[in-house]
Design a protein around this motif. Structure first.
Motif, PDB file in Angstrom:
ATOM      1  N   LEU A   1       0.823  -1.206   0.000  1.00 24.35           N
ATOM      2  CA  LEU A   1       0.000   0.000   0.000  1.00 24.35           C
ATOM      3  C   LEU A   1       0.858   1.257   0.000  1.00 24.35           C
ATOM      4  O   LEU A   1       0.606   2.204  -0.763  1.00 24.35           O
ATOM      5  CB  LEU A   1      -0.927  -0.014   1.216  1.00 24.35           C
ATOM      6  N   LEU A   2       1.904   1.270   0.836  1.00 25.55           N
ATOM      7  CA  LEU A   2       2.800   2.427   0.861  1.00 25.55           C
ATOM      8  C   LEU A   2       3.520   2.598  -0.467  1.00 25.55           C
ATOM      9  O   LEU A   2       3.695   3.726  -0.956  1.00 25.55           O
ATOM     10  CB  LEU A   2       3.818   2.263   1.998  1.00 25.55           C
TER      11      LEU A   2
ATOM     12  N   SER B   1      -5.007  -0.352 -10.963  1.00 24.27           N
ATOM     13  CA  SER B   1      -5.671   0.285  -9.831  1.00 24.27           C
ATOM     14  C   SER B   1      -5.078  -0.230  -8.528  1.00 24.27           C
ATOM     15  O   SER B   1      -4.378  -1.244  -8.502  1.00 24.27           O
ATOM     16  CB  SER B   1      -7.177  -0.024  -9.877  1.00 24.27           C
ATOM     17  N   LEU B   2      -5.377   0.480  -7.442  1.00 27.82           N
ATOM     18  CA  LEU B   2      -4.891   0.056  -6.132  1.00 27.82           C
ATOM     19  C   LEU B   2      -5.443  -1.314  -5.776  1.00 27.82           C
ATOM     20  O   LEU B   2      -4.726  -2.169  -5.241  1.00 27.82           O
ATOM     21  CB  LEU B   2      -5.295   1.083  -5.075  1.00 27.82           C
TER      22      LEU B   2
ATOM     23  N   VAL C   1      -7.019   3.784   2.595  1.00 31.18           N
ATOM     24  CA  VAL C   1      -6.783   4.808   1.588  1.00 31.18           C
ATOM     25  C   VAL C   1      -7.504   6.093   1.966  1.00 31.18           C
ATOM     26  O   VAL C   1      -7.028   7.210   1.740  1.00 31.18           O
ATOM     27  CB  VAL C   1      -7.230   4.316   0.201  1.00 31.18           C
ATOM     28  N   HIS C   2      -8.655   5.940   2.582  1.00 30.95           N
ATOM     29  CA  HIS C   2      -9.461   7.110   2.936  1.00 30.95           C
ATOM     30  C   HIS C   2      -8.964   7.771   4.230  1.00 30.95           C
ATOM     31  O   HIS C   2      -9.335   8.904   4.520  1.00 30.95           O
ATOM     32  CB  HIS C   2     -10.923   6.712   3.105  1.00 30.95           C
ATOM     33  N   HIS C   3      -8.150   7.032   5.000  1.00 32.96           N
ATOM     34  CA  HIS C   3      -7.644   7.575   6.252  1.00 32.96           C
ATOM     35  C   HIS C   3      -6.184   7.977   6.166  1.00 32.96           C
ATOM     36  O   HIS C   3      -5.697   8.698   7.053  1.00 32.96           O
ATOM     37  CB  HIS C   3      -7.821   6.551   7.389  1.00 32.96           C
ATOM     38  N   GLY C   4      -5.478   7.471   5.148  1.00 35.98           N
ATOM     39  CA  GLY C   4      -4.059   7.772   5.019  1.00 35.98           C
ATOM     40  C   GLY C   4      -3.223   6.751   5.789  1.00 35.98           C
ATOM     41  O   GLY C   4      -3.622   6.280   6.853  1.00 35.98           O
ATOM     42  N   VAL C   5      -2.080   6.391   5.227  1.00 39.79           N
ATOM     43  CA  VAL C   5      -1.175   5.448   5.854  1.00 39.79           C
ATOM     44  C   VAL C   5       0.162   6.127   6.026  1.00 39.79           C
ATOM     45  O   VAL C   5       0.711   6.682   5.092  1.00 39.79           O
ATOM     46  CB  VAL C   5      -1.025   4.185   4.975  1.00 39.79           C
ATOM     47  N   ARG C   6       0.716   6.040   7.233  1.00 38.86           N
ATOM     48  CA  ARG C   6       2.009   6.644   7.507  1.00 38.86           C
ATOM     49  C   ARG C   6       3.073   5.580   7.634  1.00 38.86           C
ATOM     50  O   ARG C   6       2.814   4.501   8.102  1.00 38.86           O
ATOM     51  CB  ARG C   6       1.940   7.469   8.786  1.00 38.86           C
TER      52      ARG C   6
END
Length: 223
Positions: free
Chosen positions: A84-85, A100-101, A218-223
């Motif tokens: 994902l990152l 696509s993702l 994806v909607h929350h963001g990944v750090r």
């Protein structure tokens, strides 16, 4: 008949046959012990990780658990997070535009799932091979023992019990030795196939749930 006497008095061919069966048996039992320990540890670690993973309050905590644990599910979670990152960091490049993702994560997780499934099957080929050929190795010893008995009859000129008892006894021991090597290997192989099938089903279900979870991140963001 005492196996030691057979090895002590047998000819080189028969001794080599018994030595081969002994080596096959030792190797099979080593594989069985290793696989039993591996299956028990994998099952325990798998249950501990999946329970903690889905109880995590957020993805960051779940990712830390995946790094800290060593189990197939944990490695799948790490691979999914890394995928994902990687996609997010390259979504402006050709990779992000080409698929696509959803498709990228499916491919990433499927490839890693296949690797984990393959690792569960290590050693099973040897058990299947031993279970298949050990009876025939023992049968070869049986045939050789009967051949020696016939030579003894020809040399003595009669078929008395004293003439044929030794070679026939060696032949029967060879048959029993082949079965003694093959039966545990076959039983263990079938048991491990069943255990691995259950692990594979659990991993497949976990992979589907992980895929859905990664898409929500994806909607929350990944750090």
């Amino acid at each position: 008949m005492n196996l030691y006497l057979v090895l002590h008095s047998g000819d080189p061919v028969l001794v080599s046959t018994f030595a081969l069966l002994m080596l096959m048996s030792i190797a099979s039992w080593c594989v069985i012990v290793i696989r039993v320990r591996h299956s028990w540890l994998t099952g325990r670690r798998q249950r501990e990780f999946t329970r903690a993973f889905w109880d995590a309050s957020n993805w960051a905590q779940a990712s830390e658990l995946a790094v800290a644990h060593d189990s197939p599910a944990a490695r799948l979670a790490r691979a999914g997070g890394e995928g994902l990152l990687h996609y997010r960091n390259h979504e402006s490049a050709a990779l992000g535009k080409s698929v696509s993702l959803d498709d990228y994560l499916v491919r990433k997780l499927r490839n890693h799932l296949q690797q984990e499934t393959a690792s569960l099957e290590r050693g099973l080929t040897w058990l299947a091979t031993v279970g298949s050929i050990a009876p025939f190795v023992g049968l070869f010893g049986t045939v050789w023992g009967i051949y020696n008995a016939l030579l003894g009859i020809a040399a003595a000129g009669n078929a008395s019990l004293a003439t044929v008892a030794g070679p026939i006894g060696e032949a029967l021991v060879a048959t029993a030795a082949g079965l003694a090597v093959a039966i545990p290997a076959v039983v263990a192989y079938n048991a491990f196939v069943r255990i691995n099938r259950r692990f594979s089903q659990e991993l497949d279900g976990f992979t589907h749930d992980l895929h859905a979870q990664l898409l929500t991140e994806v909607h929350h963001g990944v750090r």
